[in-house]
Enzyme design. Structure first.
Site, PDB file in Angstrom:
ATOM      1  N   ASN A  42      44.243  41.824  35.294  1.00 37.36           N
ATOM      2  CA  ASN A  42      42.784  41.843  34.898  1.00 37.36           C
ATOM      3  C   ASN A  42      42.448  40.462  34.186  1.00 37.36           C
ATOM      4  OD1 ASN A  42      44.625  42.587  32.582  1.00 37.36           O
ATOM      5  ND2 ASN A  42      43.217  43.290  31.097  1.00 37.36           N
ATOM      6  N   GLU A  44      39.415  38.731  31.837  1.00 36.19           N
ATOM      7  CA  GLU A  44      38.547  39.005  30.956  1.00 36.19           C
ATOM      8  C   GLU A  44      37.402  38.006  30.751  1.00 36.19           C
ATOM      9  OE1 GLU A  44      40.142  40.665  27.538  1.00 36.19           O
ATOM     10  OE2 GLU A  44      40.579  42.665  28.473  1.00 36.19           O
ATOM     11  N   CYS A  53      38.646  44.430  36.148  1.00 33.67           N
ATOM     12  CA  CYS A  53      40.054  45.104  36.102  1.00 33.67           C
ATOM     13  C   CYS A  53      40.966  44.777  37.082  1.00 33.67           C
ATOM     14  CB  CYS A  53      39.788  46.725  36.336  1.00 33.67           C
ATOM     15  SG  CYS A  53      38.824  47.600  35.019  1.00 33.67           S
ATOM     16  N   GLU A  55      42.792  46.255  39.139  1.00 33.42           N
ATOM     17  CA  GLU A  55      42.684  46.981  40.517  1.00 33.42           C
ATOM     18  C   GLU A  55      41.700  46.069  41.492  1.00 33.42           C
ATOM     19  OE1 GLU A  55      43.057  48.180  37.539  1.00 33.42           O
ATOM     20  OE2 GLU A  55      43.357  50.350  37.390  1.00 33.42           O
ATOM     21  N   CYS A  86      40.785  53.142  35.930  1.00 32.25           N
ATOM     22  CA  CYS A  86      39.175  53.449  35.429  1.00 32.25           C
ATOM     23  C   CYS A  86      38.493  54.169  36.392  1.00 32.25           C
ATOM     24  CB  CYS A  86      38.640  52.486  34.644  1.00 32.25           C
ATOM     25  SG  CYS A  86      37.793  51.230  35.812  1.00 32.25           S
ATOM     26  N   CYS A  89      37.147  51.612  39.140  1.00 33.74           N
ATOM     27  CA  CYS A  89      38.285  51.379  40.197  1.00 33.74           C
ATOM     28  C   CYS A  89      38.534  52.484  41.155  1.00 33.74           C
ATOM     29  CB  CYS A  89      39.399  50.925  39.400  1.00 33.74           C
ATOM     30  SG  CYS A  89      39.066  49.515  38.616  1.00 33.74           S
TER      31      CYS A  89
HETATM   32  N1  THU Z   1      41.609  47.543  32.652  1.00 29.26           N
HETATM   33  C1  THU Z   1      42.096  47.301  34.066  1.00 29.26           C
HETATM   34  O1  THU Z   1      42.511  46.383  34.349  1.00 29.26           O
HETATM   35  N2  THU Z   1      42.175  48.637  34.789  1.00 29.26           N
HETATM   36  C2  THU Z   1      41.889  49.662  34.407  1.00 29.26           C
HETATM   37  O2  THU Z   1      42.072  50.609  35.290  1.00 29.26           O
HETATM   38  C3  THU Z   1      41.522  50.097  33.025  1.00 29.26           C
HETATM   39  C4  THU Z   1      41.301  48.893  32.265  1.00 29.26           C
HETATM   40  C5  THU Z   1      41.327  46.438  31.826  1.00 29.26           C
HETATM   41  C6  THU Z   1      39.958  45.903  31.926  1.00 29.26           C
HETATM   42  C7  THU Z   1      40.175  45.069  30.389  1.00 29.26           C
HETATM   43  O3  THU Z   1      40.569  43.835  30.687  1.00 29.26           O
HETATM   44  C8  THU Z   1      41.270  45.881  29.446  1.00 29.26           C
HETATM   45  O4  THU Z   1      42.027  46.724  30.728  1.00 29.26           O
HETATM   46  C9  THU Z   1      40.941  46.785  28.706  1.00 29.26           C
HETATM   47  O5  THU Z   1      40.005  47.649  28.859  1.00 29.26           O
END
Ligand code: THU
Length: 134
Positions: A42, A44, A53, A55, A86, A89
């Site tokens: 991920n 940010e 994310c 994925e 999520c 994704c």
């Molecule tokens: N996140 C992912 O990378 N994948 C997911 O399926 C759920 C959430 C990340 C996004 C964000 O950077 C952190 O987790 C908190 O939500």
């Protein structure tokens, strides 16, 4: 590549997560039909909503390198339960096939596996667009 091998690659990618805001580090690894593997984490952003994310980072790496046929996607993060993808994704992955296995893992070595069509039933797909009416 077996499930544990793909989880291990996802875990290595997880170490590259850029997650200064949530502190929640996620790694993913995508196994292509020909055995090629892409991985990602991920990413940010100070504008929180722009965060990506693991994925979608990983799938985008694969597709932008010319790969569209996938067998399995592994996801790993900290937590009691294996980390599920999520909703966004799920939709992003389902674009490339309903039968792709999603391997959801945590860092204790627990994992669960389900097909994307089980995680996202009644998905909106390109078939819907081809039957559109003026
Ligand atoms: N996140 C992912 O990378 N994948 C997911 O399926 C759920 C959430 C990340 C996004 C964000 O950077 C952190 O987790 C908190 O939500």
């Amino acid at each position: 590549m077996d499930d544990n091998g793909l989880i291990e690659i996802a875990n290595q990618a997880r170490s590259k997560a850029y997650a200064p805001y949530s502190g929640f580090r996620v790694g993913a690894a995508l196994l292509c039909e020909d055995g090629t593997i892409f991985s990602g984490a991920n990413v940010e952003n100070a504008v929180y909503g722009l965060s990506l994310c693991a994925e979608r980072v990983t799938i985008s790496k694969a597709v932008s390198n010319g790969y569209r046929s996938f067998k399995a996607l592994a996801i790993i993060a900290e937590g009691e339960a294996p980390c599920p993808p999520c909703g966004a994704c799920r939709q992003f992955l389902s674009e490339f096939g309903a039968e792709i296995d999603v391997i959801m893992a945590n860092s204790n070595g627990d994992f669960k596996k389900a097909k994307i069509k089980e995680l996202l039933p009644f998905a909106f797909t390109s078939e819907r667009l081809s039957s559109k009416q003026g």
